[in-house]
Design a protein around this motif. Structure first.
Motif, short mmCIF file in Angstrom:
data_model
loop_
_atom_site.label_atom_id
_atom_site.label_comp_id
_atom_site.label_asym_id
_atom_site.label_seq_id
_atom_site.Cartn_x
_atom_site.Cartn_y
_atom_site.Cartn_z
N LYS A 1 -4.32 9.92 -2.98
CA LYS A 1 -4.75 8.54 -3.22
C LYS A 1 -6.16 8.54 -3.77
O LYS A 1 -6.93 9.47 -3.54
CB LYS A 1 -4.66 7.72 -1.94
CG LYS A 1 -5.37 8.32 -0.75
CD LYS A 1 -5.03 7.55 0.50
CE LYS A 1 -5.30 8.37 1.74
NZ LYS A 1 -4.76 7.73 2.93
N PRO B 1 0.80 -1.22 0.00
CA PRO B 1 0.00 0.00 0.00
C PRO B 1 0.84 1.28 0.00
O PRO B 1 0.41 2.29 -0.54
CB PRO B 1 -0.84 -0.10 1.27
CG PRO B 1 -0.40 -1.28 2.00
CD PRO B 1 0.51 -2.07 1.14
N ARG B 2 2.02 1.24 0.53
CA ARG B 2 2.84 2.46 0.58
C ARG B 2 3.40 2.84 -0.78
O ARG B 2 3.91 3.94 -0.95
CB ARG B 2 3.96 2.29 1.60
CG ARG B 2 3.41 2.33 3.01
CD ARG B 2 4.51 2.24 4.05
NE ARG B 2 3.99 2.46 5.37
CZ ARG B 2 3.46 1.52 6.14
NH1 ARG B 2 3.36 0.29 5.70
NH2 ARG B 2 3.02 1.80 7.35
N ILE C 1 -1.81 4.10 2.26
CA ILE C 1 -1.52 4.65 0.93
C ILE C 1 -1.23 6.14 1.09
O ILE C 1 -2.00 6.86 1.70
CB ILE C 1 -2.71 4.42 -0.02
CG1 ILE C 1 -2.94 2.92 -0.23
CG2 ILE C 1 -2.47 5.10 -1.37
CD1 ILE C 1 -4.18 2.59 -1.02
N ALA D 1 1.38 2.46 -3.58
CA ALA D 1 0.19 2.56 -4.42
C ALA D 1 -0.36 3.98 -4.46
O ALA D 1 -0.13 4.78 -3.56
CB ALA D 1 -0.89 1.61 -3.91
N ASP D 2 -1.08 4.26 -5.57
CA ASP D 2 -1.84 5.50 -5.71
C ASP D 2 -3.33 5.22 -5.74
O ASP D 2 -4.13 6.06 -5.40
CB ASP D 2 -1.51 6.21 -7.04
CG ASP D 2 -0.05 6.52 -7.19
OD1 ASP D 2 0.46 7.25 -6.34
OD2 ASP D 2 0.55 6.04 -8.16
N LEU E 1 -6.48 2.42 -5.05
CA LEU E 1 -7.01 1.24 -4.38
C LEU E 1 -8.27 0.82 -5.10
O LEU E 1 -9.21 1.61 -5.20
CB LEU E 1 -7.30 1.54 -2.91
CG LEU E 1 -7.89 0.42 -2.06
CD1 LEU E 1 -6.91 -0.73 -1.94
CD2 LEU E 1 -8.26 0.95 -0.68
#
Length: 168
Positions: A92, A61-62, A88, A64-65, A67
Motif C-alpha cells: 500500500k 479500503p480493502r 488497505i 485500494a492500493d 491512500l
C-alpha cells in the motif's frame, strides 16, 4: 518453511510485477477539507489521472492500493485514518496532499491538529501547496510510480509471504 526473501527474484520478473503495480493504482480518497476538491478536480476529464493508470474510486479500503490524504487531519480524526490505512492490503502507498496533511498547514499551532499525516501512518509522497493544483497531484502520482518501478517487492511486503516447504 523458508521465506521468499531467500529466493533471488530475476530482473524480468521484478520488472513485470512492478510494472503491473505501477499502472493499476486504485485510489482511496481520504478528503478532509479544501484539498479534497482539488483531488476531485484531478480525476475530471481536463486532468484525467486515469491515463496514468490510476483508478479513481476504490469501493472501500480493502480494494485500494493508494491512500490520498487531503486536508487537515485532526487528533480526533487520526484513529479513523489509521483504521482505514490498516484495512488497505499490502503493498500500500500513501500520498499526503496539501500543506495541512503534510505538516498541519496554517493550523499547525492548533491544539487539535495533527502535525502531519506521517505522525500517524507511513507516507510515500508529499504534495505541497495550499491547496495544491491538480497538476501537482499528477506529478505526485508520477513520483510514486517511479518509486514503485524501482522498489524491491520483497521489502514492500516486509517478509509476509512465505514459500511452503516440502515435507520430507
Amino acid at each position: 518453511m523458508g521465506l521468499i526473501e531467500n529466493i533471488p527474484l530475476p530482473q524480468p520478473v521484478k520488472f513485470i510485477l512492478n510494472w503491473g503495480r505501477r499502472y493499476s493504482l486504485w485510489v482511496m480518497n481520504f478528503g478532509l477539507a479544501c484539498c479534497a476538491i482539488e483531488l476531485i478536480a484531478a480525476s475530471t476529464s481536463k486532468h484525467d489521472f486515469m491515463r496514468l493508470g490510476v483508478i479513481p474510486v476504490a469501493h472501500g479500503p480493502r480494494q485500494a492500493d493508494l491512500l490520498v490524504v487531503a486536508g487537515t487531519v485532526t487528533d480526533k480524526m487520526a484513529p479513523a485514518l489509521k483504521r482505514v490505512y490498516d484495512q488497505i492490503p499490502d503493498p500500500k502507498y500513501v500520498i499526503s496532499f496539501g500543506s495541512c496533511s503534510n505538516c498541519g498547514g496554517p493550523y499547525w499551532d492548533s491544539y487539535s491538529v495533527t502535525k502531519g499525516v506521517d505522525q500517524i501512518i507511513p507516507t510515500d509522497v508529499y504534495v505541497p501547496g495550499c491547496p495544491p493544483r491538480p497538476e501537482a497531484l499528477l506529478h505526485g502520482i508520477i513520483r510514486l510510480q517511479d518509486k514503485i518501478a524501482h522498489e524491491d517487492i520483497r521489502e514492500k511486503w516486509s517478509g509476509r509471504l512465505t514459500v511452503p516447504s516440502r515435507a520430507p
